[in-house]
Design a protein around this motif. Structure first.
Motif, PDB file in Angstrom:
ATOM      1  N   LEU A 112       0.829  -1.198   0.000  1.00  0.00           N
ATOM      2  CA  LEU A 112       0.000   0.000   0.000  1.00  0.00           C
ATOM      3  C   LEU A 112       0.869   1.255   0.000  1.00  0.00           C
ATOM      4  N   ASP A 113       1.960   1.227   0.752  1.00  0.00           N
ATOM      5  CA  ASP A 113       2.896   2.346   0.708  1.00  0.00           C
ATOM      6  C   ASP A 113       3.477   2.491  -0.692  1.00  0.00           C
ATOM      7  N   GLY A 114       3.772   1.358  -1.332  1.00  0.00           N
ATOM      8  CA  GLY A 114       4.305   1.395  -2.682  1.00  0.00           C
ATOM      9  C   GLY A 114       3.325   2.024  -3.655  1.00  0.00           C
ATOM     10  N   TYR A 115       2.045   1.678  -3.502  1.00  0.00           N
ATOM     11  CA  TYR A 115       1.012   2.280  -4.353  1.00  0.00           C
ATOM     12  C   TYR A 115       0.936   3.783  -4.112  1.00  0.00           C
ATOM     13  N   ASP A 116       0.904   4.178  -2.850  1.00  0.00           N
ATOM     14  CA  ASP A 116       0.783   5.595  -2.526  1.00  0.00           C
ATOM     15  C   ASP A 116       1.983   6.388  -3.033  1.00  0.00           C
ATOM     16  N   ASP A 117       3.176   5.808  -2.917  1.00  0.00           N
ATOM     17  CA  ASP A 117       4.375   6.487  -3.418  1.00  0.00           C
ATOM     18  C   ASP A 117       4.287   6.663  -4.934  1.00  0.00           C
ATOM     19  N   LEU A 118       3.820   5.628  -5.619  1.00  0.00           N
ATOM     20  CA  LEU A 118       3.685   5.711  -7.077  1.00  0.00           C
ATOM     21  C   LEU A 118       2.651   6.760  -7.455  1.00  0.00           C
ATOM     22  N   ALA A 119       1.509   6.774  -6.746  1.00  0.00           N
ATOM     23  CA  ALA A 119       0.466   7.764  -7.038  1.00  0.00           C
ATOM     24  C   ALA A 119       0.984   9.183  -6.809  1.00  0.00           C
ATOM     25  N   ALA A 120       1.759   9.370  -5.741  1.00  0.00           N
ATOM     26  CA  ALA A 120       2.312  10.691  -5.464  1.00  0.00           C
ATOM     27  C   ALA A 120       3.283  11.110  -6.569  1.00  0.00           C
ATOM     28  N   HIS A 121       4.112  10.176  -7.007  1.00  0.00           N
ATOM     29  CA  HIS A 121       5.044  10.467  -8.104  1.00  0.00           C
ATOM     30  C   HIS A 121       4.281  10.863  -9.362  1.00  0.00           C
ATOM     31  N   LEU A 122       3.274  10.088  -9.714  1.00  0.00           N
ATOM     32  CA  LEU A 122       2.507  10.361 -10.929  1.00  0.00           C
ATOM     33  C   LEU A 122       1.694  11.646 -10.794  1.00  0.00           C
ATOM     34  N   GLY A 123       1.337  12.006  -9.573  1.00  0.00           N
ATOM     35  CA  GLY A 123       0.652  13.273  -9.371  1.00  0.00           C
ATOM     36  C   GLY A 123       1.529  14.466  -9.712  1.00  0.00           C
ATOM     37  N   ARG A 124       2.855  14.260  -9.602  1.00  0.00           N
ATOM     38  CA  ARG A 124       3.797  15.328  -9.956  1.00  0.00           C
ATOM     39  C   ARG A 124       4.139  15.312 -11.440  1.00  0.00           C
ATOM     40  N   SER A 125       4.304  14.101 -12.002  1.00  0.00           N
ATOM     41  CA  SER A 125       4.656  14.001 -13.431  1.00  0.00           C
ATOM     42  C   SER A 125       4.484  12.550 -13.880  1.00  0.00           C
ATOM     43  N   PRO A 126       4.182  12.340 -15.168  1.00  0.00           N
ATOM     44  CA  PRO A 126       4.081  10.971 -15.690  1.00  0.00           C
ATOM     45  C   PRO A 126       5.437  10.276 -15.632  1.00  0.00           C
ATOM     46  N   ILE A 127       5.406   8.954 -15.782  1.00  0.00           N
ATOM     47  CA  ILE A 127       6.626   8.154 -15.825  1.00  0.00           C
ATOM     48  C   ILE A 127       6.790   7.601 -17.231  1.00  0.00           C
ATOM     49  N   ALA A 128       7.925   7.885 -17.863  1.00  0.00           N
ATOM     50  CA  ALA A 128       8.231   7.323 -19.179  1.00  0.00           C
ATOM     51  C   ALA A 128       8.742   5.896 -18.997  1.00  0.00           C
ATOM     52  N   PHE A 129       8.342   5.008 -19.897  1.00  0.00           N
ATOM     53  CA  PHE A 129       8.795   3.613 -19.818  1.00  0.00           C
ATOM     54  C   PHE A 129       8.910   3.037 -21.224  1.00  0.00           C
TER      55      PHE A 129
END
Length: 647
Positions: free
Chosen positions: A286-303
């Motif tokens: 759940l922490d991992g999900y929240d960290d990812l959501a916070a990151h994506l809230g700032r900017s998309p992730i290129a992959f």
């Protein structure tokens, strides 16, 4: 009713059941005669075999407006499978979810899951609701894809919510234009009108009463029918029920929180499971999900997206993509496990598996990102029904948007995970027609028929609390609960609800108790993801076990129809291709790397008849392996692994 733009909220709210009700009375007599129906018998337009089906498709002509009579008509198609034993015991009608799903498309698969005694004794009926599938369909897939792919997340800020509302307005205009329907005609797709189509078909069948089963939105339909025609039901079965007394905004507030609750439970179950916790960087999903959501809230992730031909292109994962994937994969036990695996990968920096869940949830081709045509589903009908069944404010579209956005702010959905689910019906603010009244139906209470309320405590789309309220108001109710179960629980392979419903239909036997608790798992047993690097494996058997698990649990494989060949790019390069054969599926791997440094080429076979898996592969560096897993789960390996004997 369900949220189309799939998203959710936290707070683990577990509603515990208590105190059994009094013992039930025996089932009442079943009336099934050819006379006595007050509804006029409709005109049959066509009667012919349904395509690739054991059902007969019967199309009847009904008034567009049942409440005024005369004027334009609709042709509505029902699927009928006659009871093999005559005289029939009754008529069992299934109304599927949505709104917007084709019941005819589900008819054969659902019927195959019924106890054989049901089709032996009952006429089985499915339907394509007016506007769906074979019943003069409305479709707007291009407008829907543009809307659901919006990068605006309405819970981020008021400006984002307003931008999303503008997207909803464009969708409303574009969808109606794409269907080609006269906007004035949209007033006639409400559930209130559609249930009269069923009653007309009942009259044609010559059935005084029917046994009516609805799932998800189908419970909205079934309860509406029950309120309009209580004397024409022998029983009512509502699975994943919608609480019709709620306004649309009240429903979506509760719905958003239910999605978030199930998401949190799913990811916390990962953290509580050793194998899943070990796969997650940081060991808290759940922490991992929240960290990812916070990151994506700032900017998309290129992959790097690996195409089915092995080439790569750079794509982006957005916060909207994450929420679409997360909400789309909390409906059932296997999907929840699939989401756990994708979050584990994402915690390690690999977001391609999450992106694939987004594409599957959106119904787009992962290669081209174009809509995959689906005649069994209609986004246009979802809104044609929702926007007439529920009132969203008054005045101009701008006024209605303000009402909706202010309700979201007042509800505090910005503070819940996947709270964007709340905005699922925002296009209704722009829809050109609206219900005449905002009044909501009352609960069913004293019914001349028994009501079976089927529910899961982990239901994200039709929250469990609503099922409890519905049950509490009914004088003659049987509550069948599957703690941790999927959105819909009947006909999904769990003998507990299936046997109770079958016993009532076939023998008239009511459950021994007013409340039955059925077993469930919440999340299917976790299947570990492959290691990132080949050096992490203990040996050849460990490595091939991981590849076996991946090939048999891929989200793309489980979403595949099993007919046309399936091909996709492997996470670290290369490709995999599945094709059907008589006893299962054959797999071809070409430089396929689910683990960096282990690019496999060769073939594998999933034998669904025997329950076995075999694989013969090679890899650069002196690897040539033969691997097998028998029906008992025992695994064997031989050959060489990077130049040494396999073990």
């Amino acid at each position: 009713m369900r949220a189309m733009r799939r998203l959710a909220a936290p707070a683990a709210l577990v509603l515990l059941l208590s105190s059994l009700f009094a013992a039930p009375a025996a089932a009442g007599p079943r009336a099934d005669a050819t006379a006595g129906a007050a509804t006029p018998v409709p005109t049959v337009v066509r009667s012919e075999p349904c395509p690739d089906s054991i059902f007969t498709c019967i199309t009847i002509r009904v008034p567009r407006d049942h409440f005024t009579g005369g004027g334009p008509t609709f042709d509505v198609t029902f699927g009928l499978l006659r009871a093999t034993r005559q005289p029939r015991k009754g008529v069992f009608v299934t109304v599927t979810g949505g709104p917007g799903t084709s019941g005819l498309a589900a008819a054969d698969g659902y019927t195959a899951a019924f106890d054989p005694r049901i089709p032996r004794n009952f006429d089985i009926v499915f339907l394509d609701q007016r506007g769906v599938g074979a019943s003069e369909p409305l479709q707007c897939p291009q407008a829907a894809l543009a809307f659901y792919s919006s990068t605006h997340v309405p819970t981020v800020s008021r400006s984002e919510a307003e931008a999303f509302a503008a997207d909803a307005g464009r969708f409303s205009d574009d969808c109606i234009a794409e269907t080609g329907v006269d906007p004035a005609g949209l007033a006639f797709y409400s559930t209130r009108q559609a249930v009269e189509d069923l009653d007309a078909f009942r009259a044609w069948l010559g059935a005084d009463t029917i046994d009516l089963y609805g799932e998800s939105y189908g419970t909205q339909y079934a309860q509406t029918y029950a309120a309009a025609h209580p004397d024409r039901l022998h029983s009512l079965m509502i699975d994943g029920p919608v609480d019709l007394t709620l306004t649309g905004l009240e429903y979506y507030d509760e719905d958003a929180r239910a999605f978030g609750t199930v998401l949190a439970r799913t990811l916390n179950r990962c953290t509580d499971t050793r194998a899943c916790r070990r796969d997650v960087a940081g060991h808290d999903a759940l922490d991992g999900y929240d960290d990812l959501a916070a990151h994506l809230g700032r900017s998309p992730i290129a992959f790097p997206f690996v195409r089915a031909d092995g080439t790569r292109e750079t794509r982006e994962l957005t916060l909207s993509d994450l929420e679409t994937a997360a909400a789309g994969y909390v409906y059932g036990e296997f999907d929840r496990m699939t989401l756990q695996r994708a979050i584990a990968w994402a915690s390690r920096g690999e977001v391609l598996p999450l992106a694939r869940l987004t594409y599957l949830s959106l119904g787009v081709d992962p290669e081209t990102l174009a809509v995959i045509p689906d005649p069994t589903w209609s986004d246009a009908m979802f809104y044609a029904v929702e926007c007439m069944d529920y009132a969203y404010g008054s005045g101009s579209p701008a006024d209605r948007v303000d009402t909706y956005l202010e309700a979201g702010e007042a509800a505090g959905v910005a503070g819940v995970r996947l709270g964007s689910v709340f905005y699922g019906d925002l296009p209704c603010a722009h829809w050109p027609v609206h219900p005449a009244s905002a009044a909501r139906p009352a609960y069913l209470t004293e019914t001349p028929f028994p009501v079976f309320v089927l529910a899961s405590t982990w239901d994200p789309a039709t929250p469990y609390a609503g099922a409890v309220r519905i049950r509490d108001q009914l004088a003659d109710a049987y509550f069948i609960v599957q703690p941790g179960g999927p959105h819909i629980i009947f006909g999904r392979g769990n003998a507990c609800p299936d046997d109770l419903i079958t016993a009532f239909l076939v023998r008239g036997q009511r459950p021994d108790e007013r409340r039955t608790r059925c077993p469930a798992t919440g999340v299917d047993p976790y299947v570990p993801i492959p290691l990132e690097r080949v050096t992490g494996y203990r040996g050849a058997l460990d490595a091939m076990t991981a590849i076996d698990d991946e090939l048999n649990n891929s989200a793309d494989y489980w979403a595949w129809d099993g007919v046309e060949p399936l091909a996709y790019g492997c996470l670290f390069g290369g490709t995999v291709r599945y094709r059907p054969f008589a006893d299962g599926f054959r797999i071809q791997l070409r430089d396929c790397a689910f683990t960096s440094g282990l690019a496999l080429t060769g073939r594998a076979t999933i034998d669904t008849t025997e329950g076995t898996f075999t694989m013969r592969v090679s890899a650069p560096g002196g690897t040539r392996l033969t691997y097998s897993r028998d029906a008992d789960g025992d695994r064997h390996i031989s050959g060489s692994y990077f130049g040494t004997p396999a073990s």
